[in-house]
Design an enzyme around this catalytic site. Structure first.
Site, PDB file in Angstrom:
ATOM      1  N   THR A  57       1.078  -1.252   0.079  1.00 22.97           N
ATOM      2  CA  THR A  57       0.065  -0.126  -0.759  1.00 22.97           C
ATOM      3  C   THR A  57       0.686   1.041  -0.111  1.00 22.97           C
ATOM      4  O   THR A  57       0.402   2.464  -0.489  1.00 22.97           O
ATOM      5  CB  THR A  57      -1.134   0.210   1.244  1.00 22.97           C
ATOM      6  OG1 THR A  57      -1.603  -0.688   1.330  1.00 22.97           O
ATOM      7  CG2 THR A  57      -2.387   1.432   0.721  1.00 22.97           C
ATOM      8  N   TYR A 145       4.711 -11.947   5.802  1.00 23.29           N
ATOM      9  CA  TYR A 145       3.687 -11.825   4.842  1.00 23.29           C
ATOM     10  C   TYR A 145       2.991 -12.413   3.195  1.00 23.29           C
ATOM     11  O   TYR A 145       4.284 -12.908   2.547  1.00 23.29           O
ATOM     12  CB  TYR A 145       4.004 -10.375   3.907  1.00 23.29           C
ATOM     13  CG  TYR A 145       2.992  -9.509   3.445  1.00 23.29           C
ATOM     14  CD1 TYR A 145       1.535 -10.300   3.384  1.00 23.29           C
ATOM     15  CD2 TYR A 145       3.303  -8.713   2.822  1.00 23.29           C
ATOM     16  CE1 TYR A 145       0.843  -9.438   3.230  1.00 23.29           C
ATOM     17  CE2 TYR A 145       1.806  -7.477   1.870  1.00 23.29           C
ATOM     18  CZ  TYR A 145       0.703  -8.297   2.049  1.00 23.29           C
ATOM     19  OH  TYR A 145      -0.362  -7.694   1.913  1.00 23.29           O
ATOM     20  N   LYS A 173       1.507 -11.953   8.655  1.00 26.74           N
ATOM     21  CA  LYS A 173       0.512 -10.928   8.158  1.00 26.74           C
ATOM     22  C   LYS A 173       0.049 -11.637   6.977  1.00 26.74           C
ATOM     23  O   LYS A 173       0.125 -11.972   6.330  1.00 26.74           O
ATOM     24  CB  LYS A 173       1.088  -9.650   7.246  1.00 26.74           C
ATOM     25  CG  LYS A 173       0.184  -8.976   6.602  1.00 26.74           C
ATOM     26  CD  LYS A 173       0.522  -7.413   5.734  1.00 26.74           C
ATOM     27  CE  LYS A 173      -0.796  -6.913   5.732  1.00 26.74           C
ATOM     28  NZ  LYS A 173      -0.634  -5.456   4.698  1.00 26.74           N
ATOM     29  N   VAL A 213      -3.085  -5.390  10.237  1.00 27.86           N
ATOM     30  CA  VAL A 213      -2.400  -4.913   9.349  1.00 27.86           C
ATOM     31  C   VAL A 213      -3.453  -4.474   8.666  1.00 27.86           C
ATOM     32  O   VAL A 213      -3.227  -5.045   7.054  1.00 27.86           O
ATOM     33  CB  VAL A 213      -1.076  -5.719   9.439  1.00 27.86           C
ATOM     34  CG1 VAL A 213      -0.112  -4.670   7.740  1.00 27.86           C
ATOM     35  CG2 VAL A 213       0.131  -6.277   9.860  1.00 27.86           C
TER      36      VAL A 213
END
Length: 302
Positions: A57, A145, A173, A213
């Protein structure tokens, strides 16, 4: 005492984190003052325990190492005394990821986010070697992640179990959406799970995730904190009520690519954001109009 010295092993990065956008000036250069203003807003007004700087992001694929250094330094200066700053350092090049991790550590970040290497499709043995090599490079806690929609390759349960043996690899995540794998990993490791897909926040939390998150946390961090508190209290009816109210926000931000829409929302709110960098493109007038409708239905008025 810094946040890093008060980490709870059960939730080493806190409860509410946002994958922060990278504010840009209109000419596409980094807006350091804007990054500091946005970071302070998220921590002081949106109930954030921490910020992930340069996740996807944050447009990490288009950010230079020098720009990353400058933004991390600015965000640490703005909020590093009262929130955890987690640096996204993962790439599809192990040596480059190690360099980025060591650079971030020298700046004083509190942890690292390491994404599954993308595009080159490594086997599970390669994933494990990559993750442990980056984890070996510093003394910082690491959040893996797991996002196969972007990386193609999922982190399999056995790989997560072996990765969890590394003392620095403490969290995941999760944007995989595989609840069976999640439950198996939780049963076999002490890894702390964080929801990395906003639409699945409630079921992931109810299954055992300790926090989020988020992308929508830019707009509704306090409500995410309320959602997590309700789950932790065992009040799933209240948690569902909070989550139902957030569904239009999730929908609005993810009608197209999340960075595009959350930057559009922040611009409408007068908060630092700026344009996106190519190959992304900014939201159209029609998309912003629909976003206003979606967010208003979720209690966020632009």
């Amino acid at each position: 005492m810094t946040p890093a010295t008060t980490m709870d092993p059960a939730r080493p990065f806190g409860r509410v984190l946002t994958a922060m956008v990278t504010p840009l000036a209109e000419d596409g250069t980094i807006d350091l003052a804007g990054a500091q203003e946005l970071a302070a807003h998220l921590v002081d007004r949106q109930s954030h325990d921490g910020l992930v700087v340069f996740g996807t992001t944050g447009e990490s694929p288009t950010i230079s190492d020098g720009e990353q250094h400058a933004v991390l330094e600015a965000v640490l200066d703005a909020v590093g005394d009262r929130a955890l700053v987690i640096a996204g350092v993962g790439t599809n090049d192990t040596a480059h990821s190690i360099d980025k991790a060591q650079s971030a550590a020298r700046l004083g970040v509190h942890g690292l986010l390491v994404v599954t290497p993308y595009y080159n499709k490594p086997p599970q043995a390669g994933l494990l070697r990559h993750f442990t090599a980056v984890a070996d490079a510093t003394d910082l806690p690491v959040m893996l992640y797991d996002i196969p929609p972007r990386s193609v390759v999922p982190i399999e349960v056995d790989t997560l179990v072996r990765a969890a043996e590394h003392p620095n690899i403490v969290a995941v995540k999760d944007a995989k959406g595989d609840f069976g794998a999640l439950m198996q990993t939780l049963a076999r490791t002490d890894l702390a799970y964080y929801s990395g897909e906003d639409m699945l926040n409630l079921p992931l939390l109810a299954t055992g995730a300790v926090g989020v998150v988020s992308v929508v946390g830019h707009l509704v961090g306090t409500r995410l904190a309320e959602l997590i508190a309700a789950v932790e209290a065992g009040d799933l009816a209240r948690a569902r009520e909070v989550n139902d109210g957030l569904l239009p926000v999730y929908t609005g931000i993810f009608r197209t690519q999340g960075t595009i829409m959350v930057k559009a929302a922040l611009r409408e709110l007068g908060l630092p954001s700026g344009p996106v960098r190519p190959p992304l493109v900014d939201a159209t007038e029609e998309q912003v109009a629909q976003l206003r409708v979606d967010l208003a239905a979720g209690g966020v008025v632009l």
